[in-house]
Design an enzyme around this catalytic site. Structure first.
Site, PDB file in Angstrom:
ATOM      1  N   ASP A   1      13.856  28.240  21.440  1.00 25.31           N
ATOM      2  CA  ASP A   1      13.360  27.708  20.174  1.00 25.31           C
ATOM      3  C   ASP A   1      11.930  27.208  20.271  1.00 25.31           C
ATOM      4  O   ASP A   1      11.361  27.103  21.357  1.00 25.31           O
ATOM      5  CB  ASP A   1      14.289  26.594  19.657  1.00 25.31           C
ATOM      6  CG  ASP A   1      14.676  25.592  20.753  1.00 25.31           C
ATOM      7  OD1 ASP A   1      14.009  25.560  21.805  1.00 25.31           O
ATOM      8  OD2 ASP A   1      15.651  24.844  20.552  1.00 25.31           O
TER       9      ASP A   1
ATOM     10  N   ASN B   1      24.523  15.824  18.873  1.00 25.98           N
ATOM     11  CA  ASN B   1      25.385  16.246  17.761  1.00 25.98           C
ATOM     12  C   ASN B   1      26.009  17.619  18.016  1.00 25.98           C
ATOM     13  O   ASN B   1      26.523  18.250  17.106  1.00 25.98           O
ATOM     14  CB  ASN B   1      24.583  16.261  16.452  1.00 25.98           C
ATOM     15  CG  ASN B   1      23.409  17.235  16.498  1.00 25.98           C
ATOM     16  OD1 ASN B   1      23.242  17.976  17.456  1.00 25.98           O
ATOM     17  ND2 ASN B   1      22.591  17.225  15.455  1.00 25.98           N
TER      18      ASN B   1
ATOM     19  N   HIS C   1      24.398  20.323  19.040  1.00 22.77           N
ATOM     20  CA  HIS C   1      23.560  21.499  18.801  1.00 22.77           C
ATOM     21  C   HIS C   1      23.258  22.230  20.103  1.00 22.77           C
ATOM     22  O   HIS C   1      23.223  21.642  21.177  1.00 22.77           O
ATOM     23  CB  HIS C   1      22.288  21.158  18.014  1.00 22.77           C
ATOM     24  CG  HIS C   1      21.233  20.405  18.745  1.00 22.77           C
ATOM     25  ND1 HIS C   1      20.349  19.555  18.114  1.00 22.77           N
ATOM     26  CD2 HIS C   1      20.889  20.358  20.051  1.00 22.77           C
ATOM     27  CE1 HIS C   1      19.526  19.056  18.994  1.00 22.77           C
ATOM     28  NE2 HIS C   1      19.830  19.509  20.180  1.00 22.77           N
TER      29      HIS C   1
ATOM     30  N   GLU D   1      21.898  23.406  14.442  1.00 24.08           N
ATOM     31  CA  GLU D   1      22.477  22.111  14.097  1.00 24.08           C
ATOM     32  C   GLU D   1      23.904  22.288  13.546  1.00 24.08           C
ATOM     33  O   GLU D   1      24.299  23.401  13.189  1.00 24.08           O
ATOM     34  CB  GLU D   1      21.592  21.442  13.029  1.00 24.08           C
ATOM     35  CG  GLU D   1      20.143  21.202  13.473  1.00 24.08           C
ATOM     36  CD  GLU D   1      19.985  19.996  14.402  1.00 24.08           C
ATOM     37  OE1 GLU D   1      20.902  19.677  15.183  1.00 24.08           O
ATOM     38  OE2 GLU D   1      18.910  19.367  14.342  1.00 24.08           O
TER      39      GLU D   1
HETATM   40  P1  PGA Z   1      17.638  16.879  26.122  1.00 25.71           P
HETATM   41  O1  PGA Z   1      17.947  17.715  24.812  1.00 25.71           O
HETATM   42  O2  PGA Z   1      17.680  17.871  27.252  1.00 25.71           O
HETATM   43  O3  PGA Z   1      16.248  16.349  25.922  1.00 25.71           O
HETATM   44  O4  PGA Z   1      18.679  15.840  26.229  1.00 25.71           O
HETATM   45  C1  PGA Z   1      19.034  18.593  24.801  1.00 25.71           C
HETATM   46  C2  PGA Z   1      19.133  19.170  23.411  1.00 25.71           C
HETATM   47  O5  PGA Z   1      18.916  18.441  22.432  1.00 25.71           O
HETATM   48  O6  PGA Z   1      19.422  20.369  23.303  1.00 25.71           O
END
Ligand code: PGA
Length: 246
Positions: free
Chosen positions: A67, A133, A135, A140
């Protein structure tokens, strides 16, 4: 989904680096799917070390990132292009022509999603982090399991979680381009990395909950080749001692 229990972040990174190095050494022209965020930083450090020690070469490797934010130039420290250069690509022997990240500055963002999707070759190993959450990528809750690369509006939860890298919440982009869930699931193998107590509720829901679009990562349980590498803190709500298949 196979769960590998590790003690801490360092061990999680080490286990993931070993899997990826083995993949590349068996098939030097492998295609990797890569993720950003705090979680894979340690993995990338280990891969840089292995590359510098001559134990793995990225010369013929192709990468596709999950992304990118919309609207941030490549020079912006918070763009995922900058993150990947800084944490991995600037330090390994990869051919930059083989590095692919969605262009969040494209004039026609819908067209950019189509272009990116069409470019993706079959991914041998996809690295994933887990959002609070549920994702994966920037897919999302509520995203269709049959989604392909698309434009998303980021939820408040995600913008808040990511605001730690920005001066203020308002600076966090509201939109992003992400590989779709179906795109991600077409990868041959997936490694989901999770570390820290903060993620323990999400891990519990992933393991014990139903497969539902309300919690995107849950679909990973339907894929035959997924390994969740999670540390003690992330697994604290579950009774996993060493390895578990769920
Ligand atoms: P993080 O994010 O590695 O910074 O915890 C993971 C994500 O939100 O996919």
């Amino acid at each position: 989904m196979k769960i590998i229990y590790v003690n801490d972040y360092d061990e999680m990174s080490e286990r993931a680096a070993t899997i990826i190095a083995k993949q590349i050494n068996q098939a030097p022209n492998s295609t990797l799917g890569l993720a950003t965020g705090a979680t894979p930083e340690g993995l990338y450090q280990k891969l840089i070390q292995l590359n510098k020690q001559g134990k793995v070469s990225f010369k013929d490797v192709t990468t596709f990132n999950l992304d990118e934010y919309v609207g941030l130039p490549h020079t912006d420290k918070n763009s995922y292009r900058y993150f990947m250069n800084n944490h991995l690509f600037d330090h390994i022997d990869i051919n930059r022509n083989n590095v692919h990240i969605p262009n969040g500055l494209a004039d026609d963002l819908e067209e950019e999603c189509k272009r990116y999707e069409a470019k993706i070759k079959e991914i041998d190993v996809q690295v994933l982090g887990l959002g609070l959450n549920g994702h994966i990528g920037f897919n999302e809750p509520g995203t269709s399991f049959s989604s392909r690369t698309h434009l998303v509006s980021l939820t408040d939860s995600t913008r808040k979680a990511n605001s730690r890298y920005f001066q203020k919440l308002d600076d966090v982009p509201r939109m992003a381009i992400t590989m779709g869930i179906e795109t991600i699931l077409e990868s041959k193998r997936l490694i989901l990395l999770v570390s820290g107590e903060e993620k323990s509720e999400a891990v519990e829901r992933l393991v014990n909950g139903n497969i539902s679009e309300d919690f995107p990562a849950s679909i990973l349980k339907s894929h035959p080749e997924v390994v969740l590498i999670a540390d003690k803190a992330a697994l604290k709500r579950l009774n996993v001692q060493n390895e578990l298949v769920c």
